[in-house]
Every structure is written in C-alpha cells, then in structure tokens.
Write an enzyme that holds these catalytic residues in place. Structure first.
Site, mmCIF file in Angstrom:
data_model
loop_
_atom_site.group_PDB
_atom_site.id
_atom_site.type_symbol
_atom_site.label_atom_id
_atom_site.label_comp_id
_atom_site.label_asym_id
_atom_site.label_seq_id
_atom_site.Cartn_x
_atom_site.Cartn_y
_atom_site.Cartn_z
ATOM 1 N N THR A 1 9.419 -3.966 -15.639
ATOM 2 C CA THR A 1 8.575 -5.036 -15.102
ATOM 3 C C THR A 1 7.860 -5.702 -16.275
ATOM 4 O O THR A 1 7.139 -5.027 -17.006
ATOM 5 C CB THR A 1 7.538 -4.499 -14.089
ATOM 6 O OG1 THR A 1 6.771 -3.462 -14.706
ATOM 7 C CG2 THR A 1 8.226 -3.936 -12.852
ATOM 8 N N HIS B 1 1.733 2.182 -3.460
ATOM 9 C CA HIS B 1 0.734 3.015 -4.130
ATOM 10 C C HIS B 1 0.882 4.471 -3.703
ATOM 11 O O HIS B 1 0.843 5.386 -4.537
ATOM 12 C CB HIS B 1 -0.680 2.544 -3.780
ATOM 13 C CG HIS B 1 -1.090 1.265 -4.412
ATOM 14 N ND1 HIS B 1 -0.876 0.976 -5.743
ATOM 15 C CD2 HIS B 1 -1.742 0.175 -3.891
ATOM 16 C CE1 HIS B 1 -1.366 -0.221 -6.027
ATOM 17 N NE2 HIS B 1 -1.884 -0.730 -4.916
ATOM 18 N N ASP C 1 2.375 -12.891 1.254
ATOM 19 C CA ASP C 1 3.500 -12.123 1.792
ATOM 20 C C ASP C 1 4.828 -12.844 1.597
ATOM 21 O O ASP C 1 5.845 -12.226 1.267
ATOM 22 C CB ASP C 1 3.290 -11.855 3.283
ATOM 23 C CG ASP C 1 2.372 -10.667 3.541
ATOM 24 O OD1 ASP C 1 1.652 -10.249 2.606
ATOM 25 O OD2 ASP C 1 2.357 -10.157 4.680
ATOM 26 N N GLU D 1 0.818 -1.214 0.000
ATOM 27 C CA GLU D 1 0.000 0.000 0.000
ATOM 28 C C GLU D 1 0.850 1.263 0.000
ATOM 29 O O GLU D 1 0.498 2.258 -0.654
ATOM 30 C CB GLU D 1 -0.954 0.000 1.202
ATOM 31 C CG GLU D 1 -1.957 -1.141 1.213
ATOM 32 C CD GLU D 1 -2.795 -1.241 -0.051
ATOM 33 O OE1 GLU D 1 -2.951 -0.217 -0.758
ATOM 34 O OE2 GLU D 1 -3.290 -2.341 -0.341
ATOM 35 N N HIS E 1 -0.379 -1.372 -9.595
ATOM 36 C CA HIS E 1 -0.295 -2.827 -9.606
ATOM 37 C C HIS E 1 0.516 -3.255 -10.818
ATOM 38 O O HIS E 1 0.400 -2.663 -11.890
ATOM 39 C CB HIS E 1 -1.688 -3.458 -9.649
ATOM 40 C CG HIS E 1 -2.442 -3.314 -8.369
ATOM 41 N ND1 HIS E 1 -3.782 -3.002 -8.323
ATOM 42 C CD2 HIS E 1 -2.045 -3.450 -7.070
ATOM 43 C CE1 HIS E 1 -4.184 -2.950 -7.059
ATOM 44 N NE2 HIS E 1 -3.134 -3.212 -6.282
ATOM 45 N N TRP F 1 0.360 -5.523 -12.960
ATOM 46 C CA TRP F 1 -0.323 -5.904 -14.203
ATOM 47 C C TRP F 1 -1.125 -4.747 -14.797
ATOM 48 O O TRP F 1 -1.818 -4.913 -15.807
ATOM 49 C CB TRP F 1 -1.231 -7.121 -13.969
ATOM 50 C CG TRP F 1 -2.422 -6.871 -13.100
ATOM 51 C CD1 TRP F 1 -3.709 -6.629 -13.504
ATOM 52 C CD2 TRP F 1 -2.462 -6.825 -11.663
ATOM 53 N NE1 TRP F 1 -4.534 -6.436 -12.425
ATOM 54 C CE2 TRP F 1 -3.778 -6.552 -11.273
ATOM 55 C CE3 TRP F 1 -1.491 -6.982 -10.670
ATOM 56 C CZ2 TRP F 1 -4.152 -6.443 -9.931
ATOM 57 C CZ3 TRP F 1 -1.868 -6.867 -9.324
ATOM 58 C CH2 TRP F 1 -3.192 -6.597 -8.985
ATOM 59 N N GLN G 1 2.230 -8.610 -17.820
ATOM 60 C CA GLN G 1 1.584 -9.866 -17.446
ATOM 61 C C GLN G 1 0.084 -9.748 -17.620
ATOM 62 O O GLN G 1 -0.479 -8.660 -17.602
ATOM 63 C CB GLN G 1 1.950 -10.266 -16.019
ATOM 64 C CG GLN G 1 1.554 -9.294 -14.926
ATOM 65 C CD GLN G 1 2.113 -9.691 -13.567
ATOM 66 O OE1 GLN G 1 3.320 -9.821 -13.372
ATOM 67 N NE2 GLN G 1 1.222 -9.918 -12.602
#
Length: 335
Positions: free
Chosen positions: A268, A247, A305, A244, A253, A255, A271
C-alpha cells in the site's frame, strides 16, 4: 513501499485522524490537514486511538501485540518462501447485538442480512465495484481474502439511552448494554443509536486481535451506517462494517495514523494522511521526497462508501495470519 517494522510501533501509535481530499498532498508535519467538511460528511473511526490508550495502560496487551505482529511477519515470510499453502476459507460466526430506543434504531433482520452480504462480497472480492480498481493497483489487489461471515444470532435490547460513547458501555449489561457472546469464538457486532464526539459523529470502532477473547472484543457501529437500506449518505453501502472488521482482523488505517505513516503493509503506497469524499484518480502524495499515486480506494482509508472498493494482497496476508490455526483469532475457526 513500507517495511514490516512492528516492534517500534507498540507504543508509537499516533492518534491523527486528519482528513484532506485535495488532489495533491505533500509531507508537512507542521501543517494541519484537517478538512473543513462537516462531521456529517466525514468518516470518523477512533479505533487506533482507543488501541493506543489500551496498549499504554496494559503491559499484557503490549506483550500480546508484540506476539501478534511477530506471528504476522513470520506468516508473511513463510508465504513468500512457499512454506504456507493456500488453506480453505474461514467462516466467521457473527453475533449482532442491537441496542435501540426507537423503531428506526431497531435495525431489521433484513438489514442485518444485507450487512452480512456486504461483508461477504467485500472480503470475497466479488463486490460489484471491484472493476473500478485502477490498472496501477490490479497487480496488488487482494482478490478473495478467504474470510466469510455467517450470522449466528441476533440479540436485541430496548434502552432509554439516546446516544453512546466509545467507552464500551454498550458491551456490558451492567452499564445498559449487551454482554458479548463468547468473544473467543464469535465476532460480536454492537449496533447502537449514535456515537457523537467532540470531533463529530463516530461511525464505528473496533478492537484489534491482541484483545481476542476479552469481554470488550468486537466491533461497534452506529445504526445510521449499518447495512444499506435506510442508512445515511455518503456512508450508505455497508462499508463502515467492512472498515471496522478490517481493524478486527489486524489492519491499520492505510496512512498509519501519522503524517506519511506506516500501516505495516508493503504494497500500500505511503500517503500523507487520510482522504475523504470521492477523490479523483490519480491522487498524488509526496513523502520523503517521493511522489506516489495513493490507494485512496482502499477499504482502510476514510473516503465515502462509494469510493472504497479494495483490499491489497499484503492486507490479505495480515488478515489470514490472524485467522490461521496459529493466529490470535484461531478461535473463530472452532465452530
């Protein structure tokens, strides 16, 4: 790899939070990738959906978003041209606002200290599981993001509320919550009992840098997923806060919240959608006819996690851009 095309995304955020942990994924816009896993075992973060709604309803936020991404792209270009030297580490002061009904929900000072330590390890690149990064991604790992976190104060308030929603009620005293402490200069984190939704339990959500300084700016985390001691498996290593805060520091995110979407980070791999659980490396996706090994171990995916343990160098650049003296969160450098 993806280009940093920010302009077309200002109103184009898709709210897909679908998950799939199969070992090979293929682009198929007409097919749902929703996992059948129960919500108790699936990460849920509606930050992008909340952002999309906020941008649609506020022209001021849209302008701030466009300026944010323009500055981020300029910062990245200046680094590539050698115009920006590595500056010192930025230490972000943190206010933890705890709203509790039971003793278990009143997270201890020890758990708060524990959570701050997790953030410092993950953003400092000193987390113990960093050695698990596959050789393929070693060349693009972030290392030290040069962002640290320091607890400035803890504010506690007893409440009769048994649960909360993502409508920001926990951020206002007038609606039973706790008002933010100077959100321009502090990262406010609210810890609440739980946040059930129609899609399952929400682990946490955050505002993005275009909201810097507004009354609702900050991060919200459900108590069962805050810190490590006494938290709920498989989200029991404090990585909900790591995700978080990502963000909060302008990471999307991985993707791009769309089928084969764009997270505005060049290093990255694209995906098809989010990943859940503990995928086995290598995990291959096919987007636009190109098969790639995806970076499911990135902190901005939806895996457990224990399965997430890295940021990329491109993500580091985006975060440094917002805490730089010219960035949207420059106020965090003041104290």
């Amino acid at each position: 790899m993806k280009k940093l095309l920010f302009g077309i995304l200002a109103l184009g955020f898709l709210s897909s939070c679908n998950n799939d942990n199969v070992s090979t994924q293929t682009e198929d816009p007409g097919k749902s990738n929703e996992s059948s896993a129960s919500f108790a075992n699936k990460r849920s973060c509606p930050s992008e959906e909340i952002r999309k709604q906020a941008l649609q309803s506020s022209s001021e936020l849209r302008q701030k978003y466009s300026a944010l991404e323009a500055n981020t792209e300029k910062f990245a270009n200046d680094i590539s041209l050698g115009k920006v030297l590595a500056d010192g580490t930025v230490e972000i002061p943190v206010i933890v606002n705890v709203l509790y009904r039971t003793t278990a929900e009143n997270v201890s000072d020890a758990r708060i200290t524990e959570q701050i330590a997790v953030l410092n390890a993950d953003y400092g690149g000193t987390n113990t599981d960093v050695s698990k990064i596959p050789t393929e991604f070693q060349t693009v790992k972030s290392g030290d993001v040069k962002v640290r976190f320091k607890l400035a104060n803890t504010v506690r308030k007893s409440t009769t509320k048994t649960s909360w929603t993502t409508n920001d009620a926990m951020k206002k005293a007038s609606t039973g919550g706790i008002d933010a402490t100077n959100p321009t200069n502090y990262l406010n984190i609210w810890v609440v009992s739980s946040m059930p939704s129609s899609q399952g339990e929400t682990l946490g959500y955050a505002t993005f840098p275009e909201s810097a300084g507004l009354w609702n700016d900050g991060v919200v985390i459900a108590a069962p997923f805050f810190g490590k001691t006494g938290t709920s498996s498989p989200f029991n290593l404090g990585r909900t806060a790591t995700h978080e805060v990502g963000h909060y520091l302008n990471l999307r995110h991985i993707w791009g919240d769309a089928n084969c979407g764009n997270d505005l980070v060049a290093d990255t791999p694209t995906q098809t959608t989010s990943n859940v659980g503990k995928p086995t490396y290598p995990l291959y996706n096919t987007c636009s006819g190109v098969q790639r090994s995806v970076m499911f171990m990135n902190f901005m995916d939806y895996v457990d996690d224990a399965a997430m343990f890295m940021f990329s160098a491109g993500q580091k650049t985006r975060m440094q851009a917002v805490v730089a003296s010219s960035g949207s969160r420059a106020g965090l450098r003041v104290l």
